[in-house]
Design an enzyme around this catalytic site. Structure first.
Site, mmCIF file in Angstrom:
data_model
loop_
_atom_site.group_PDB
_atom_site.id
_atom_site.type_symbol
_atom_site.label_atom_id
_atom_site.label_comp_id
_atom_site.label_asym_id
_atom_site.label_seq_id
_atom_site.Cartn_x
_atom_site.Cartn_y
_atom_site.Cartn_z
ATOM 1 N N GLY A 27 -23.313 -0.367 4.978
ATOM 2 C CA GLY A 27 -22.465 -0.572 6.155
ATOM 3 C C GLY A 27 -22.632 -1.956 6.746
ATOM 4 N N HIS A 34 -20.647 2.716 8.228
ATOM 5 C CA HIS A 34 -19.563 2.384 7.299
ATOM 6 C C HIS A 34 -18.250 2.134 8.029
ATOM 7 C CE1 HIS A 34 -22.317 4.563 4.441
ATOM 8 N NE2 HIS A 34 -22.055 3.464 3.772
ATOM 9 N N GLY A 35 -17.380 1.358 7.397
ATOM 10 C CA GLY A 35 -16.035 1.186 7.924
ATOM 11 C C GLY A 35 -15.870 -0.030 8.818
ATOM 12 N N ASN A 85 -24.762 -3.989 1.163
ATOM 13 C CA ASN A 85 -23.524 -3.345 0.711
ATOM 14 C C ASN A 85 -22.303 -3.792 1.518
ATOM 15 O OD1 ASN A 85 -25.339 -1.900 -0.848
ATOM 16 N ND2 ASN A 85 -24.213 0.009 -0.594
ATOM 17 N N ASP A 118 -22.340 4.064 -6.259
ATOM 18 C CA ASP A 118 -22.545 4.024 -4.810
ATOM 19 C C ASP A 118 -22.382 5.435 -4.230
ATOM 20 O OD1 ASP A 118 -22.885 2.713 -2.359
ATOM 21 O OD2 ASP A 118 -20.729 2.444 -2.065
#
Ligand code: G3H
Ligand code: 13P
Ligand code: ZN
Length: 306
Positions: free
Chosen positions: A209, A177-178, A252, A81
């Protein structure tokens, strides 16, 4: 057992997506494998550069090979990744990963083309698939950081795929992301996705994300001493649409697994202050990740696909 190439085609044809779940230890990998077994789903298990550094290549390969032995009937594909360099991708290819991601999204277009093409040439010579990325996701993880979204340009995407020969492409359509994805309205740019699909018909696309940040985990973490106030993810209905009505074949998910794990550990330790046996909360965490992954597979229309 059928390979990743088969499942990429099959997922586009039958309108489902494979979860790409990140792992950094045995417990996460076991939970993912258990969840995939439960719904009879193929799954991609992802290793970030940070996870490589946290473990090492022997642990990564050893954990994966152990999972393959323990879950013989479950197709688990090992994926790098956000590989940031040719060298990192080469390392994963040499370790017989099923696929590698070269993430040149922060580079100028021509440099992204150059490094991606170099990875494609090497990986394809060794039978390994390559994911690339065009467009930028806002994010805060170790190896992924950008201030704001720059959506993927459909015209550039077509040129990029033609010139690099990458097998799959990660697109930026509004995810990040996150655990803090949206401050305002939580929407995705499906119009941009449709434009990309017009220019790249039947081509497999990837959504990064994509964690939905379940509020049940956020509440437990905050209740038992944590502080993830205001965390917000992608609405599951948007994910359903992305894989059923569009060519998103891979979704993802990392943050949701972290939240599942940490909320379980926090709650257990708060309620059992005398416990010093880590198997107790890790067993619960594996079970929570299993349930989460099975739910994700249902959301991604990825059930009974083996
Ligand atoms: O997209 C990035 C993944 O969530 C991995 O994060 O670099 O902190 O392991 P990491
Ligand atoms: P999340 O932070 O939304 O889980 O995204 C993970 C990811 O894109 C890994 O590549
Ligand atoms: Zn990502």
């Amino acid at each position: 057992m059928k390979g990743l190439k088969f499942y990429i085609k099959d997922s586009l044809k039958n309108h489902y997506a494979l979860g790409a779940f990140n792992f950094v230890n045995m417990e996460m990998l076991k939970g993912i494998a258990e969840g995939a077994k439960e719904t009879r789903s193929p799954a991609i298990v992802s290793v970030s550069e940070g996870a490589f550094a946290y473990t090492d290549e022997n642990f990564v390969k050893g954990l994966y090979e152990s999972a393959r032995k323990s879950y013989k009937d479950v197709p688990l594909f090992l994926h790098l990744d956000h590989g940031k360099s040719f060298e990192m991708c080469k390392k994963a290819v040499d370790l017989n990963f099923d696929s590698v991601m070269i993430d040149g999204s922060a580079l100028p277009f021509e440099e992204n083309v150059l490094v991606t093409k170099k990875v494609v040439d090497y990986a394809h010579a060794h039978g390994v698939l390559v994911e690339a990325e065009l467009g930028v996701l806002r994010g805060i993880e170790d190896n992924v950081s950008a201030e704001e979204n720059v959506y993927t340009n459909p015209e550039s995407a077509e040129e990029f795929v033609r010139r690099t020969g990458c097998d799959t492409l990660a697109v930026a359509i509004g995810t990040s992301h996150g655990a803090y994805k949206f401050s305002g309205e939580a929407t995705l740019r499906f119009d941009i996705l449709s434009e990309i699909e017009k220019r790249l018909p039947d081509y497999p696309l990837v959504l990064h994300g994509a964690s939905s940040v379940p509020q049940k985990y956020v509440e437990v973490i905050n209740k038992f001493g944590g502080e993830v106030t205001g965390a917000k993810g992608v609405d599951e209905n948007l994910l359903k649409k992305a894989c059923r009505e569009h060519n998103i074949f891979k979704i993802n998910t990392d943050t949701d697994l972290r939240l599942a794990y940490i909320s379980t550990v926090r709650k257990h330790l708060a309620k059992n202050p005398n416990n010093i046996d880590l198997r107790k909360f890790n067993t619960l965490a594996i079970e929570e990740i299993k349930n989460l992954v099975a739910d994700k597979n249902r959301c991604f229309n990825n059930i009974n696909r083996i």
